[in-house]
Design a protein around this motif. Structure first.
Motif, mmCIF file in Angstrom:
data_model
loop_
_atom_site.group_PDB
_atom_site.id
_atom_site.type_symbol
_atom_site.label_atom_id
_atom_site.label_comp_id
_atom_site.label_asym_id
_atom_site.label_seq_id
_atom_site.Cartn_x
_atom_site.Cartn_y
_atom_site.Cartn_z
ATOM 1 N N PHE A 112 11.874 -10.905 -1.484
ATOM 2 C CA PHE A 112 10.724 -10.349 -2.018
ATOM 3 C C PHE A 112 9.189 -11.172 -1.788
ATOM 4 O O PHE A 112 8.128 -10.615 -1.573
ATOM 5 C CB PHE A 112 11.036 -10.216 -3.580
ATOM 6 C CG PHE A 112 9.748 -9.864 -4.246
ATOM 7 C CD1 PHE A 112 9.108 -8.570 -4.533
ATOM 8 C CD2 PHE A 112 9.049 -10.663 -5.066
ATOM 9 C CE1 PHE A 112 8.073 -8.009 -5.215
ATOM 10 C CE2 PHE A 112 8.043 -10.378 -5.800
ATOM 11 C CZ PHE A 112 7.567 -8.940 -6.016
ATOM 12 N N PHE A 113 9.495 -12.335 -2.012
ATOM 13 C CA PHE A 113 8.308 -13.444 -1.985
ATOM 14 C C PHE A 113 7.830 -13.441 -0.600
ATOM 15 O O PHE A 113 6.770 -13.642 -0.214
ATOM 16 C CB PHE A 113 8.372 -14.721 -2.549
ATOM 17 C CG PHE A 113 8.769 -14.806 -4.144
ATOM 18 C CD1 PHE A 113 7.821 -14.484 -4.863
ATOM 19 C CD2 PHE A 113 9.945 -14.430 -4.416
ATOM 20 C CE1 PHE A 113 7.962 -14.426 -6.257
ATOM 21 C CE2 PHE A 113 10.416 -14.727 -5.799
ATOM 22 C CZ PHE A 113 9.297 -14.261 -6.660
ATOM 23 N N LEU A 114 8.747 -13.543 0.235
ATOM 24 C CA LEU A 114 8.419 -13.598 1.828
ATOM 25 C C LEU A 114 7.752 -12.360 2.425
ATOM 26 O O LEU A 114 6.834 -12.504 2.965
ATOM 27 C CB LEU A 114 9.887 -14.042 2.727
ATOM 28 C CG LEU A 114 10.415 -15.135 2.561
ATOM 29 C CD1 LEU A 114 11.687 -15.471 3.246
ATOM 30 C CD2 LEU A 114 9.568 -16.357 2.704
ATOM 31 N N ASP A 115 8.103 -11.339 1.748
ATOM 32 C CA ASP A 115 7.543 -10.019 2.238
ATOM 33 C C ASP A 115 6.029 -9.938 1.760
ATOM 34 O O ASP A 115 5.277 -9.529 2.520
ATOM 35 C CB ASP A 115 8.309 -8.727 1.439
ATOM 36 C CG ASP A 115 9.592 -8.090 2.467
ATOM 37 O OD1 ASP A 115 9.351 -8.484 3.818
ATOM 38 O OD2 ASP A 115 10.454 -7.727 2.266
ATOM 39 N N ARG A 116 5.666 -10.316 0.491
ATOM 40 C CA ARG A 116 4.413 -10.303 0.083
ATOM 41 C C ARG A 116 3.680 -11.388 0.742
ATOM 42 O O ARG A 116 2.294 -11.135 0.953
ATOM 43 C CB ARG A 116 4.383 -10.965 -1.372
ATOM 44 C CG ARG A 116 5.089 -9.715 -2.480
ATOM 45 C CD ARG A 116 5.172 -10.462 -3.702
ATOM 46 N NE ARG A 116 3.702 -10.635 -4.050
ATOM 47 C CZ ARG A 116 3.511 -11.067 -5.433
ATOM 48 N NH1 ARG A 116 4.363 -11.618 -6.239
ATOM 49 N NH2 ARG A 116 2.297 -11.305 -5.777
ATOM 50 N N ALA A 117 3.969 -12.164 1.578
ATOM 51 C CA ALA A 117 3.302 -13.135 2.240
ATOM 52 C C ALA A 117 3.357 -12.813 3.802
ATOM 53 O O ALA A 117 2.616 -13.321 4.700
ATOM 54 C CB ALA A 117 3.654 -14.442 2.341
ATOM 55 N N GLY A 118 4.141 -11.622 4.146
ATOM 56 C CA GLY A 118 3.949 -11.056 5.553
ATOM 57 C C GLY A 118 5.005 -11.532 6.670
ATOM 58 O O GLY A 118 4.896 -11.433 7.520
#
Length: 272
Positions: free
Chosen positions: A147-153
């Protein structure tokens, strides 16, 4: 023999149903869940496996997205499971050594004289629980961390290279490591000793083996249980010299079978 004696014998026989494997398995299942250490260990598994993975991904997402990182995001989505493996070791030890510590092993073996059946039931319960719990925790940790990695692209897709294999591999690795610890527990019959041997081998010896010189040192490092088995539980290996995922897991399984055979021999031949 008198009619009274025959009747007494028949009643005694009727009061003790045959100890089928299903009955032994049910008994071990009840014992496994009746101790608090089982529940607390599984809680710790979730906290470490999900919580640490989410935390490390949240703190590293921007760094990974900056382009300055020399690490792959895939190496972070199962990060917490590296420490969560401790819970598998604890459960593996407790399923055997707790009975020796309390003396309950004598009652167990008196009720089920076929000791191999007792060991098989313990192994099925232990590996089944750890397989399911490890797999579910790995998937939950992946979802939380990604989830956090996705938000950072820099998200890691589920169908990415090695991701699904690693998530299921965590369950396989945790179950096998727990069974290995149980086998060690049968040999030493002491909780602290079993934990020290397995945790020391996985975390201390496995790390220090990298310092051994030459080709033989390289192979010692590759073949140690933690180093060999952990490769199946990570999408991206931290050590490019490590064995392949399935080869390494095969080595861990073989080592577990050898130690388990020694543990079975100790259970059968030694007094309780």
């Amino acid at each position: 023999m008198s009619a009274t004696a025959i009747g007494t014998t028949e009643r005694a026989t009727a009061s003790y149903p045959p100890q089928t494997f299903g009955r032994v398995l049910h008994g071990e299942w009840i014992k496994f869940w009746s101790v608090r250490s089982t529940r607390w260990s599984l809680v710790a598994l979730v906290v470490l496996g999900v919580g640490l993975t989410a935390m490390i991904c949240a703190s590293s997402a921007d760094w990974l997205a900056s382009g300055d990182a020399d690490e792959s995001p895939g190496s972070f989505v199962t990060w917490g499971m590296m420490l969560a493996q401790v819970t598998g070791v604890v459960l593996g030890a407790m399923v055997v050594t707790s009975e020796y510590g309390t003396g309950m092993i004598r009652s167990t073996l008196a009720a089920v004289p076929r000791r191999g059946r007792v060991l098989a039931a313990k192994a099925v319960v232990l590996t089944g629980v750890l397989l399911v719990a490890g797999t579910v925790t790995a998937f939950a940790g992946y979802l939380a961390g990604n989830f956090f990695l996705d938000r950072a692209g820099v998200g890691v897709p589920l169908d990415g290279d090695g991701v699904v294999r690693a998530l299921f591999g965590n369950g396989l690795y945790l179950a096998t490591l727990g069974l290995l610890t149980a086998a060690v527990g049968l040999l030493v019959r002491h909780t602290a000793a079993a934990l020290s041997i397995v945790l020391g081998t996985v975390f201390v010896v496995g790390t220090m083996a990298n310092l051994l010189p030459g080709t033989w040192g390289e192979w010692v490092s590759k073949l140690l249980p933690g180093n060999a088995g952990m490769t199946i539980a990570t999408p991206v290996s931290f050590n490019p010299e490590a064995l392949g995922p399935w080869t390494g897991f095969g080595v861990l399984v073989l080592e577990t079978v050898v130690v388990l055979a020694a543990g079975w021999w100790a259970l059968v031949r030694r007094d309780a």
